[in-house]
Structures are given as C-alpha cells and as structure tokens.
Design an enzyme around this catalytic site. Structure first.
Site, PDB file in Angstrom:
ATOM      1  N   ASP A   6     -55.053-103.901 -13.861  1.00 15.86           N
ATOM      2  CA  ASP A   6     -56.495-104.144 -13.770  1.00 15.86           C
ATOM      3  C   ASP A   6     -56.700-105.640 -13.668  1.00 15.86           C
ATOM      4  O   ASP A   6     -56.551-106.370 -14.644  1.00 15.86           O
ATOM      5  CB  ASP A   6     -57.196-103.583 -15.011  1.00 15.86           C
ATOM      6  CG  ASP A   6     -58.653-104.022 -15.120  1.00 15.86           C
ATOM      7  OD1 ASP A   6     -59.279-104.250 -14.061  1.00 15.86           O
ATOM      8  OD2 ASP A   6     -59.157-104.132 -16.252  1.00 15.86           O
ATOM      9  N   GLY A   8     -58.948-108.462 -13.641  1.00 16.19           N
ATOM     10  CA  GLY A   8     -60.304-108.832 -14.005  1.00 16.19           C
ATOM     11  C   GLY A   8     -60.585-110.299 -13.753  1.00 16.19           C
ATOM     12  O   GLY A   8     -59.713-111.058 -13.327  1.00 16.19           O
ATOM     13  N   ALA A 108     -64.552-101.618  -9.335  1.00 22.35           N
ATOM     14  CA  ALA A 108     -63.432-100.679  -9.422  1.00 22.35           C
ATOM     15  C   ALA A 108     -63.011-100.429 -10.863  1.00 22.35           C
ATOM     16  O   ALA A 108     -62.569 -99.324 -11.210  1.00 22.35           O
ATOM     17  CB  ALA A 108     -62.249-101.213  -8.609  1.00 22.35           C
ATOM     18  N   ASP A 109     -63.150-101.437 -11.717  1.00 25.99           N
ATOM     19  CA  ASP A 109     -62.791-101.247 -13.123  1.00 25.99           C
ATOM     20  C   ASP A 109     -63.730-100.254 -13.800  1.00 25.99           C
ATOM     21  O   ASP A 109     -63.305 -99.451 -14.647  1.00 25.99           O
ATOM     22  CB  ASP A 109     -62.786-102.578 -13.876  1.00 25.99           C
ATOM     23  CG  ASP A 109     -64.090-103.359 -13.743  1.00 25.99           C
ATOM     24  OD1 ASP A 109     -64.903-103.065 -12.832  1.00 25.99           O
ATOM     25  OD2 ASP A 109     -64.309-104.280 -14.558  1.00 25.99           O
ATOM     26  N   THR A 185     -72.628-125.171 -37.713  1.00 29.10           N
ATOM     27  CA  THR A 185     -72.900-124.922 -36.297  1.00 29.10           C
ATOM     28  C   THR A 185     -71.946-123.868 -35.748  1.00 29.10           C
ATOM     29  O   THR A 185     -72.354-122.958 -35.018  1.00 29.10           O
ATOM     30  CB  THR A 185     -72.772-126.226 -35.493  1.00 29.10           C
ATOM     31  OG1 THR A 185     -73.739-127.163 -35.967  1.00 29.10           O
ATOM     32  CG2 THR A 185     -72.992-125.973 -34.006  1.00 29.10           C
TER      33      THR A 185
END
Length: 257
Positions: A6, A8, A108-109, A185
């Site tokens: 996959d 990405g 497609a994922d 922060t």
C-alpha cells in the site's frame, strides 16, 4: 506467498501473506524519487530479515495514491521478483458497487479497505475510519455498495500545518492524551490533535449513521491505519484492524487471478 504493498502519501505499508495468514508487515517512507533498484533491494532485504525467502513470492498486489511512485514500484517488482504486479485500479474486480458520482475518484486504499471489511463482515453495514496521512471515512452497506465518505486532515498533517503556519508552535510527538487541559505548549498541541480527532470522529460517525443507515441495522464501525491504535481505549470503534488494507489487497488479487 503474496506480497501486498500500500503506497501511501507518507509510507509504503507492506506485508506478506501465506494463504490468508499475514506472516509479517513492514513500513518504509514513501519517496517518489526512489529508483526501482532502491525499492527492489529494500523489499528483498526486509523479507530476508523477517525469515522469508524472496523467491517464494508468487504474486504481488499494489494499491497506491501516489502516481509518481508507481513506475519504480512496478519495475522493482518485475526486476527483483520476476512478477508483474496486480494493481488495484479502475476496471478490476472488487465485488463492490461504487456509488461515487465519479468512481475513478475513490482512492485505491479506500477500495482495498472496503474489500477487506466486506469479507471480514459479510452482509453488514460498515463505516471504515482510516487514520493515515488523511483521516478518511467510508460507508459501505450490506449489499456491498460503496456509498461514499468523508476526508479530513490527518494527525500528522494537522501537526505539520501548525508548525508551518505559526511562528512559535513546535512539532510534537503524536500520543494518546488522558486530559484535555494542556499545561505547556507541547501538551496543548498534543491535546488538540488527539481530542480534535476524537470529536471529529464522533460527529462524522453519527452523521453517517443518520444519513446512510437510518432505516437499517446499525453499522459496524472499524478503524484502521497507522494511527488507529492511539484510540483503542476511547470506545469509538467495534474493531481496530491495522492491516485491513493489506487484507483487502490479498483478497483483490485472488479475485482477479
């Protein structure tokens, strides 16, 4: 054995299947400039390091949302494994009815996730939440109709946007938070990222249920993707399946063989 990949926007997530058993998984940073030799050497090396003989790979299945990476990835599969890869794309068998206005727009994922989910939970309504570079929602009904979904900025994109668009906010580690109130922060950013995603998921999930499944059985809600495990104690999902996209690829290859 089958190698599933996959590709990405941030990482290439891969795994090796022996039948339906996922033997191992790995991730590497997605680099559009990587050559086929770099990718091929990496893939063979990572398999060997996990005690898998690269010569045992009989098929390769790929889904990608990064077109620029596909040329090198295809060539790596052919040169280093002697395999022409199956690519999950328009025109292949998926077992799904795509209800998008333009079916070609669906990543497609997301299709691979839907294939995996409908095989794990047949005849059920489903909502699939994928925590990747983007956080995506997909609605699939019990008739295997892919109804559509929602796309929002993922955790890492949100954190990087804060860093890039402000003068003094630093990058932070993305972690689960137990309190909303930040006392620094860094804690404040971490809280905003974590609880912001939770709030969004709850809101979007309820709206999808109301819009898509109001008169149907309540959908099963699944989570997947690299950040899904962060939310395992938040009671947002019926199941967390980090390797869902790989399962879908393995099934899709079988359907198209």
């Amino acid at each position: 054995m089958i190698l599933a990949l996959d590709a990405g926007n941030t990482t290439i997530h891969g795994g090796v299947f022996d039948g339906d058993e996922l033997r191992m998984q790995f991730r590497r940073t997605t680099e559009c400039s990587a050559s086929s030799d770099e990718l091929g050497v990496f893939l063979r090396s990572v398999l060997r390091e996990n005690a898998i003989d690269p010569t045992k790979i009989m098929g390769i299945a790929i889904c990608s949302v990064v077109p620029e990476a596909m040329h090198s990835l295809r060539n790596a599969c052919f040169k280093y494994f002697g395999v022409t890869p199956f690519v999950l794309q328009a025109g292949v068998k998926t077992g799904l009815k795509i209800k998008y206005r333009n079916p070609l727009e669906v990543g497609a994922d997301r299709i691979a996730n839907a294939i995996g989910a409908t095989h794990l939970y047949p005849n059920e309504n489903l909502i699939i939440v994928d925590f990747g570079t983007a956080t995506t929602f997909c609605a699939v009904n019990k008739a295997k109709e892919y109804l559509g979904g929602v796309i929002i900025a993922g955790l890492r994109i949100s954190m990087e946007a804060l860093k890039a668009k402000t003068a003094k906010l630093p990058p932070v580690e993305i972690i689960p938070m137990h309190e909303a109130l930040g006392r620094s922060t860094t804690e404040s950013i971490q809280s905003g990222l974590y609880f912001g995603q939770i709030g969004t998921v709850r809101e979007v999930k309820q709206r999808l249920i109301a819009e898509c499944f109001a008169n149907d059985p309540k959908p099963r809600v699944l989570a997947t993707g690299g950040f899904a495990g962060l939310f395992e104690h938040e009671e947002l999902f019926d199941a967390i399946i980090p390797d869902l996209v790989l399962k879908g690829l393995n099934i899709a290859l079988g359907m198209n063989s």
